[in-house]
Design a protein around this motif. Sequence first.
Motif, PDB file in Angstrom:
ATOM      1  N   THR A   1       0.778  -1.318   0.087  1.00  0.00           N
ATOM      2  CA  THR A   1       0.149   0.242  -0.060  1.00  0.00           C
ATOM      3  C   THR A   1       0.950   1.317   0.039  1.00  0.00           C
ATOM      4  O   THR A   1       2.120   1.176   0.299  1.00  0.00           O
ATOM      5  CB  THR A   1      -1.006   0.153   1.167  1.00  0.00           C
TER       6      THR A   1
ATOM      7  N   ASP B   1       2.131   2.043   3.523  1.00  0.00           N
ATOM      8  CA  ASP B   1       3.155   1.276   3.975  1.00  0.00           C
ATOM      9  C   ASP B   1       4.626   1.960   3.372  1.00  0.00           C
ATOM     10  O   ASP B   1       5.618   1.735   3.785  1.00  0.00           O
ATOM     11  CB  ASP B   1       3.128  -0.242   3.477  1.00  0.00           C
TER      12      ASP B   1
ATOM     13  N   HIS C   1       1.058  -5.518   6.993  1.00  0.00           N
ATOM     14  CA  HIS C   1       1.086  -4.070   7.231  1.00  0.00           C
ATOM     15  C   HIS C   1       2.379  -3.874   8.000  1.00  0.00           C
ATOM     16  O   HIS C   1       2.713  -4.510   9.009  1.00  0.00           O
ATOM     17  CB  HIS C   1       0.018  -3.660   8.436  1.00  0.00           C
TER      18      HIS C   1
END
Length: 766
Positions: A470, A473, A683
């Motif tokens: 993402t 991130d 994550h």
Amino acid sequence: MAELLAPAGNTEALDAAIGEGADAVYLGLKTFNARLRSSNFAWNQFEAAVQAVHRLGKKIFVTVNTVSEERETERLYRFLAYLDRVGPDGLIVQDFGVVRMVQEFFPKLKLHASTQMNIASARGVNLLSKEGIRRVVLSRELSLEEIKKIRANTSAELEVFVHGALCVSESGLCLFSSYLGGKSANRGMCTQACRRFYTAETNGGFEQGYYFSPCDLQLAEKIPDLVMVGVDSFKIEGRMKSAEYVGSVVSAYRYVLDHWQEDKKGSIATAKRMLSTDFARQKTNFWYDFKINEEETVADSVLNPNQAGGTGIYLGTIQKIKTVKGSVKTSPLDDQTEKEEENKPVSTVTMAVLRGGSYDPDPGDSIRLHKKDDTGRVSHKIKYTEDAEDGHWIDIPSPAAGTPQFAVGDPVYLLQTKSMSKRYKHVLPDNLSTYRRQPGAEELPILDLTPMDKESLAFFPEGLYVQVSTVTDMFAVQAENPVRVILELNSESIADLKKKVTLPFSKKQIYLSLDPFCPAALEDELAELLSFLVDEGFKNWVVNNPAHITMLRGKQVHLIGGPYLYTFNRWAVSWLENQNVQVFISPLENSRRNLEATYEMSQRGRVLVPIFAYPALFRMRFKLPTSYDFTFFSDKEGLTFKALSTPDGSFVMPENPFSIVDKVQFLKKAGFTHYLIDMSKTHVHKKHFRQIVSAMVKNQILPDTGIFNWKDGFYSPEKMEEYKQAQERAGDKKTAGKTKGQQSGKTGTAKNKASNQGNKPKSRKR
């Protein structure tokens, strides 16, 4: 007319396939095929089979559908030269290195792309077709509409699986078995982790089930539709199945192919009745009836946690074993077999008693025995039974070279009953003495990879690379100053890129990584997206599927071969070079020894080496069922895994990541100067990421991590045989030492103990 293609795991299955009307068979030899646990064919049997099948007007294809390490390429070359001399009708291949060798040295050999190549779109098919591959075995995770779309956009031959076992993971992308002990599905050594019994941590406590064991494919009712679409070949899975199974399934599909035009409904009903004696798992149509965004429904039709992982009706587990020497005075299979047994030399028969099932098998029934640790399974036709006070005894396979030694506790399943058995005319001649061809001692010509100067590699600077899923991130890893960041293209990151959100790195510093599964339903949308992003200034792309190469061709971009374009040998690297791929990410399954063997020192600056990752062990196209209300689950060995269900599919990853961050100094000294920390599908927490980078800088081992295949490489039967022989030699020395010690008053135990420890396989754990 469409071809009916049947499996032949042994000569009996070959007889059954041809006897029931298969147009073609596919089989493997003792090497380089994805079903190394099946019997497979000896050299003389294969040569005789090619000649015999051709005389019958049928075709024969050979599976060469595994990836090969660099050390194996000369043996592979000799194997291909042997096949070129014998002349089968085609080779089913996965490794781009095989494609490259055949293009260079054996142009007469016809190539078929294995389903392990993960081709699911017309663009992927057409790239391979331009490279001389005549037929593509499509990925199994496709709907009828997708197959129709592919057929409309390619002239290449298309082959689809219509019956048999399924993999829960997308074709060619499973790493689970390899992660557990080097037995790679891409090497024909899959231990079927999807069939195992797992314990899940749910909100209500712990629940158990076969959560990832898929139903079996059965598409008898879809045959008319697939014929109308224009599929060229219908493939039955089952090179590890019995001859009875092969015969019954071939006869059913032969019937529907021959009669559907005159009586569609009746022929399908008849075929289904014929298939009702298939004692395999519950049946599914898989993706054929579904459309995009119906993934949860697909999962419900494919996964059944209450369905045991083994094929067939459960007969129980082995409770007792005995060995009977000489003539076995029991109930024989039939008069013919009794005569055959009388003519055989006196032998040893292994007998066993089963407990836990509801059926006592009879002579003529076919069974499958599984090792309880899932290290092996064998199909067997019962010849003898014996009723005694202590139970119903049946004969089981005796220990032999290449056959597992079954023991108390191993489960057994019924595959076929005697009433379903047939005797087929033998395809091979009785005398094979005239068939003497074998691979020779040809030397593999030297292959030099394309030299790359610094200017050509300016987009690929030395240092640390980080992959994330993402944009959020990307911000999390920014503080550690990686030289490049790789952003995985998924639903979330695509939405952000389309919205043109602020990015923490310049577009020059960003690589975009494409998902290895590229289905027909999404290929046009993906091609349009790639054009948009290239126009937006993204010039560096990690490609993981041949279709990606086609989509980006001619766009003035840099192509990085991703880890799923398996480059385990320099011939595969060379083929990708010819597709304008300039640098390569080493596959996660790779070992240190093979990495060094593949790339000479002058080429190592083109390689990005993963040093940390949570490997995606299963990659599933569908979302997991809503009833799967768990994230973590564990196996019987206590290993814990994580299941993720996302809009882009589902993934299973290990709780303990792969890590060789402590090896960076070694890698640098060896000439590898590009390192990848892969945080995709997780994550990123700044503190955790900082710890990983700190361990890399300080050459420290990260706790609670594993090294995958980095040290020991792939599991190899040859390696195990060498180890066994070394143990035997060490044992002989130990015995000799004891004898000598008894004579001299010394034992020599300590020295021999040290010798034995030196030959013991080392654990993959730290």
